[in-house]
Motif scaffolding. Structure first.
Motif, PDB file in Angstrom:
ATOM      1  N   GLN A  45      43.679  40.534  33.186  1.00  0.00           N
ATOM      2  CA  GLN A  45      43.384  40.182  31.794  1.00  0.00           C
ATOM      3  C   GLN A  45      41.921  39.794  31.689  1.00  0.00           C
ATOM      4  OE1 GLN A  45      45.999  38.224  29.291  1.00  0.00           O
ATOM      5  NE2 GLN A  45      44.437  38.284  27.727  1.00  0.00           N
ATOM      6  N   ARG A  46      41.235  40.442  30.751  1.00  0.00           N
ATOM      7  CA  ARG A  46      39.837  40.104  30.497  1.00  0.00           C
ATOM      8  C   ARG A  46      39.729  39.269  29.236  1.00  0.00           C
ATOM      9  NH1 ARG A  46      37.897  44.985  32.733  1.00  0.00           N
ATOM     10  NH2 ARG A  46      36.020  44.674  34.002  1.00  0.00           N
ATOM     11  N   ALA A  47      38.624  38.538  29.126  1.00  0.00           N
ATOM     12  CA  ALA A  47      38.309  37.838  27.880  1.00  0.00           C
ATOM     13  C   ALA A  47      36.802  37.735  27.817  1.00  0.00           C
ATOM     14  CB  ALA A  47      38.938  36.453  27.865  1.00  0.00           C
ATOM     15  N   LEU A  48      36.282  37.426  26.635  1.00  0.00           N
ATOM     16  CA  LEU A  48      34.831  37.260  26.508  1.00  0.00           C
ATOM     17  C   LEU A  48      34.476  35.831  26.919  1.00  0.00           C
ATOM     18  CD1 LEU A  48      34.217  39.116  23.120  1.00  0.00           C
ATOM     19  CD2 LEU A  48      33.985  39.991  25.453  1.00  0.00           C
ATOM     20  N   ASN A  49      33.445  35.699  27.761  1.00  0.00           N
ATOM     21  CA  ASN A  49      33.027  34.350  28.160  1.00  0.00           C
ATOM     22  C   ASN A  49      32.097  33.747  27.102  1.00  0.00           C
ATOM     23  OD1 ASN A  49      30.483  35.458  28.531  1.00  0.00           O
ATOM     24  ND2 ASN A  49      30.580  35.435  30.766  1.00  0.00           N
ATOM     25  N   SER A  50      31.526  32.582  27.397  1.00  0.00           N
ATOM     26  CA  SER A  50      30.728  31.887  26.368  1.00  0.00           C
ATOM     27  C   SER A  50      29.476  32.669  25.972  1.00  0.00           C
ATOM     28  CB  SER A  50      30.341  30.499  26.885  1.00  0.00           C
ATOM     29  OG  SER A  50      29.721  30.634  28.150  1.00  0.00           O
ATOM     30  N   TRP A 112      37.582  40.594  44.574  1.00  0.00           N
ATOM     31  CA  TRP A 112      37.191  40.174  43.221  1.00  0.00           C
ATOM     32  C   TRP A 112      36.015  39.213  43.330  1.00  0.00           C
ATOM     33  CZ3 TRP A 112      39.831  35.722  40.178  1.00  0.00           C
ATOM     34  CH2 TRP A 112      39.311  35.651  38.871  1.00  0.00           C
ATOM     35  N   ASN A 113      34.984  39.430  42.513  1.00  0.00           N
ATOM     36  CA  ASN A 113      33.831  38.524  42.575  1.00  0.00           C
ATOM     37  C   ASN A 113      34.019  37.283  41.701  1.00  0.00           C
ATOM     38  OD1 ASN A 113      33.461  39.475  39.977  1.00  0.00           O
ATOM     39  ND2 ASN A 113      31.314  40.047  40.254  1.00  0.00           N
ATOM     40  N   GLN A 114      35.256  37.047  41.245  1.00  0.00           N
ATOM     41  CA  GLN A 114      35.624  35.881  40.434  1.00  0.00           C
ATOM     42  C   GLN A 114      34.950  35.891  39.073  1.00  0.00           C
ATOM     43  OE1 GLN A 114      35.886  32.164  42.573  1.00  0.00           O
ATOM     44  NE2 GLN A 114      36.152  33.204  44.523  1.00  0.00           N
ATOM     45  N   GLU A 115      34.334  37.037  38.738  1.00  0.00           N
ATOM     46  CA  GLU A 115      33.744  37.179  37.407  1.00  0.00           C
ATOM     47  C   GLU A 115      34.205  38.496  36.801  1.00  0.00           C
ATOM     48  OE1 GLU A 115      29.522  36.747  37.809  1.00  0.00           O
ATOM     49  OE2 GLU A 115      29.669  34.676  38.488  1.00  0.00           O
ATOM     50  N   ASP A 116      33.306  39.495  36.865  1.00  0.00           N
ATOM     51  CA  ASP A 116      33.579  40.741  36.124  1.00  0.00           C
ATOM     52  C   ASP A 116      34.091  41.881  36.991  1.00  0.00           C
ATOM     53  OD1 ASP A 116      30.826  40.759  37.278  1.00  0.00           O
ATOM     54  OD2 ASP A 116      30.794  42.786  36.459  1.00  0.00           O
ATOM     55  N   ALA A 117      33.934  41.782  38.310  1.00  0.00           N
ATOM     56  CA  ALA A 117      34.107  42.982  39.143  1.00  0.00           C
ATOM     57  C   ALA A 117      35.284  42.877  40.100  1.00  0.00           C
ATOM     58  CB  ALA A 117      32.826  43.246  39.939  1.00  0.00           C
TER      59      ALA A 117
END
Length: 258
Positions: A45-50, A112-117
């Motif tokens: 699941q993705r979401a937009l960050n701040s 997983w890079n714990q961010e986007d990738a």
């Protein structure tokens, strides 16, 4: 044998298709789709960050009968928070400040890079047996993902088909009629970045054009803002994939760049 997603909603299937899909629901990233016993599944699941950039919020994996739930700096196995390195019944989970890695004896590695990738490598015994955003792993680009029988799908339709139905989820499907813009004006800049001397060892190992196109889309999406996310995420992915393919990217990051 690698499927990945990174940056501004880019996906690369096992068969080498590259597409963009900006969905913010929970999706089947890759699963074993044989009828009888499914050996694994990976949902994201993705979401937009701040900053307004898409990031992977969580990853939900089932490996045989183990449930693993990953968030940045958090690993939950069968409902219990665990410390890493963690090992149980053929699954090893390691994590450091940057990456979470999972090795499953059944023939899968996840990073997983714990961010986007996110990158998943799968044993070829799963050829033709997978479904999800990573495609069917049949070795043929386009077929069965974007062309299935007489139907042809664009990447948004294809992505929406991978949604996990959750009755109370509040998320809108991206609009299938909104094609993503084609972006040609940043070609020279993207080509220059991706063919820098530090990345020379990568050129013969990867499909350079694919990453140039992704970089151009990133630049367009950022409308000229010099934002490190727009510039760096595709170059980072190129560098990761290069290492994975046995290449040795040099030091392309500097104090002033990425």
């Amino acid at each position: 044998y690698v499927c990945s997603t990174w940056g501004n909603n880019h996906f690369k299937t096992f068969d080498g298709d590259v597409y963009q899909f900006p969905g913010i629901c929970e999706y089947n990233f890759v699963s074993d789709c044989r009828e009888a016993y499914k050996e694994f599944s990976v949902h994201i699941q993705r979401a937009l960050n701040s900053n307004g950039h898409p990031e992977i919020q969580y990853i939900l994996m089932k490996i045989k009968d183990i449930m693993v739930y990953l968030k940045p700096n958090l690993v939950v196995v069968d409902g219990r928070i665990v410390k890493t390195p963690y090992y149980s019944s053929g699954v090893l989970i390691e994590s450091n400040d940057i990456y979470t890695k999972i090795y499953a004896k059944l023939g899968m590695t996840l990073m997983w890079n714990q961010e986007d990738a996110l990158m998943v490598e799968l044993d070829n015994k799963f050829n033709n047996h997978t479904c999800g955003l990573c495609g069917d792993y049949n070795g043929i680009p386009v077929y069965n993902e974007f062309i299935n029988g007489d139907a042809s799908y664009n990447s948004i339709t294809y992505g929406n088909l991978q949604k996990i139905s959750k009755p109370n989820a509040k998320c809108e499907d991206p609009d299938e009629t909104q094609a993503l813009p084609s972006c040609s004006e940043h070609r020279d800049e993207c080509q220059k970045l991706l063919t820098s001397p530090a990345l020379a060892d990568c050129r013969l190992r990867l499909n350079l054009e694919m990453y140039i196109q992704a970089c151009m889309q990133d630049k367009c999406a950022c409308n000229g803002k010099e934002d490190s996310f727009c510039l760096c995420s595709t170059i980072s992915e190129y560098s990761r994939q290069c290492s994975h393919a046995g290449g040795r990217p040099g030091e392309w990051r500097t104090q002033s760049f990425c």
